[in-house]
Design a protein around this motif. Structure first.
Motif, short mmCIF file in Angstrom:
data_model
loop_
_atom_site.label_atom_id
_atom_site.label_comp_id
_atom_site.label_asym_id
_atom_site.label_seq_id
_atom_site.Cartn_x
_atom_site.Cartn_y
_atom_site.Cartn_z
N THR A 1 0.81 -1.14 0.12
CA THR A 1 0.24 0.04 0.16
C THR A 1 0.82 1.23 0.06
O THR A 1 0.48 2.38 -0.06
CB THR A 1 -0.73 -0.13 1.18
N SER A 2 2.33 1.20 -0.20
CA SER A 2 2.90 2.37 -0.13
C SER A 2 2.66 3.00 -1.44
O SER A 2 2.21 2.54 -2.40
CB SER A 2 4.49 1.75 -0.21
N ARG A 3 2.53 4.47 -1.37
CA ARG A 3 2.18 5.21 -2.40
C ARG A 3 3.10 4.95 -3.84
O ARG A 3 2.51 4.79 -4.76
CB ARG A 3 2.12 6.76 -2.09
N TRP A 4 4.17 4.79 -3.54
CA TRP A 4 5.09 4.62 -4.62
C TRP A 4 4.94 3.14 -5.22
O TRP A 4 5.10 3.23 -6.58
CB TRP A 4 6.64 4.87 -4.36
N VAL A 5 4.70 2.43 -4.50
CA VAL A 5 4.22 0.85 -5.25
C VAL A 5 2.84 0.93 -6.00
O VAL A 5 2.90 0.36 -7.06
CB VAL A 5 4.34 -0.07 -4.13
N ILE B 1 9.04 6.06 -17.95
CA ILE B 1 9.88 6.89 -17.17
C ILE B 1 9.61 7.30 -15.81
O ILE B 1 10.36 7.53 -14.86
CB ILE B 1 9.81 8.50 -18.17
N ILE B 2 8.28 7.56 -15.69
CA ILE B 2 7.88 7.89 -14.07
C ILE B 2 8.13 6.50 -13.13
O ILE B 2 8.62 6.68 -12.18
CB ILE B 2 6.44 8.34 -13.91
N VAL B 3 7.82 5.54 -13.61
CA VAL B 3 7.97 4.22 -12.76
C VAL B 3 9.51 4.03 -12.62
O VAL B 3 9.95 3.68 -11.49
CB VAL B 3 7.53 3.01 -13.73
N PHE B 4 10.59 4.37 -13.60
CA PHE B 4 11.90 4.36 -13.17
C PHE B 4 12.07 4.95 -12.28
O PHE B 4 12.99 4.99 -11.26
CB PHE B 4 12.80 4.68 -14.54
N TYR B 5 11.65 6.43 -12.08
CA TYR B 5 12.02 7.42 -10.81
C TYR B 5 11.40 6.85 -9.64
O TYR B 5 11.85 6.91 -8.56
CB TYR B 5 11.35 8.86 -11.33
N MET C 1 10.92 3.76 -8.87
CA MET C 1 12.03 2.63 -8.37
C MET C 1 13.17 3.14 -7.87
O MET C 1 13.54 2.62 -6.90
CB MET C 1 12.11 1.58 -9.47
N VAL C 2 13.57 4.15 -8.15
CA VAL C 2 14.92 4.64 -7.58
C VAL C 2 14.64 5.44 -6.40
O VAL C 2 15.34 5.27 -5.42
CB VAL C 2 15.65 5.46 -8.80
N ALA C 3 13.87 6.49 -6.54
CA ALA C 3 13.55 7.46 -5.52
C ALA C 3 12.63 6.73 -4.21
O ALA C 3 12.78 7.41 -3.06
CB ALA C 3 12.88 8.58 -5.72
N LYS C 4 11.75 5.90 -4.45
CA LYS C 4 10.70 5.34 -3.48
C LYS C 4 10.32 6.33 -2.57
O LYS C 4 10.44 6.29 -1.45
CB LYS C 4 11.68 4.14 -2.65
N PRO C 5 9.60 7.43 -2.99
CA PRO C 5 9.04 8.60 -2.24
C PRO C 5 8.12 7.80 -1.40
O PRO C 5 7.29 7.06 -1.60
CB PRO C 5 8.61 9.45 -3.20
N VAL C 6 7.89 8.38 -0.34
CA VAL C 6 6.98 8.02 0.83
C VAL C 6 5.57 8.39 0.43
O VAL C 6 5.20 9.28 -0.35
CB VAL C 6 7.11 8.35 2.14
#
Length: 154
Positions: free
Chosen positions: A78-82, A143-147, A149-154
């Protein structure tokens, strides 16, 4: 499978997915811009094969390794980035499936035009415009998915 191996497979498959997508798009657009049915048919055939060999396999590997990594890292689904990554990945996939069909149809139309010594039909050009219209959001989504995956913003 350990975390490092899963991460390596995930990164490798994402590289193949993105690289194949942008590479085949580049060559397909280049072929279409020649307006030569013979070139379009030949390149289109290779693009279709590349999509089935590389894109289709990585489309499966990506979510399997991605969700496995989320599990191993004990990251809530349920993490927003996931959630965003999953939604955008599904959007890209929803665009890709008709793109594959369009590529097959465009290749067939180009092959027919070449064999009959005709120009490309208006249906070919409609398919090409739709191919572009579906490719752009898929590209942006990945492109956004790549970001994410790397940043994993909360």
């Amino acid at each position: 499978m350990d975390y490092i191996t899963a991460k390596w497979l995930h990164i490798l498959s994402s590289t193949l997915l993105f690289g194949t997508g942008i590479g085949t798009a580049y060559f397909m657009i280049g072929a279409v811009l020649t307006r030569d049915p013979k070139i379009i048919a030949a390149v289109g055939k290779k693009v279709i094969v590349a999509d089935w060999l590389f894109t289709a396999t990585t489309v499966v590997i990506q979510p399997v390794t991605g969700f496995y990594l989320v599990y191993l890292a004990d990251i809530p689904l349920t993490s927003r980035w996931v959630l965003w990554s999953t939604a955008l990945y599904l959007l890209a996939g929803a665009c890709w499936l008709p793109v594959v069909w369009l590529q097959i149809k465009m290749q067939q139309l180009a092959e027919s035009a070449n064999l009959n010594k005709n120009g490309l039909t208006s249906l070919f050009w409609r398919y090409f415009c739709l191919w572009i219209a579906l490719g752009v959001p898929a590209f942006i989504a990945l492109i956004i998915v790549f970001y994410l995956m790397v940043a994993k913003p909360v």
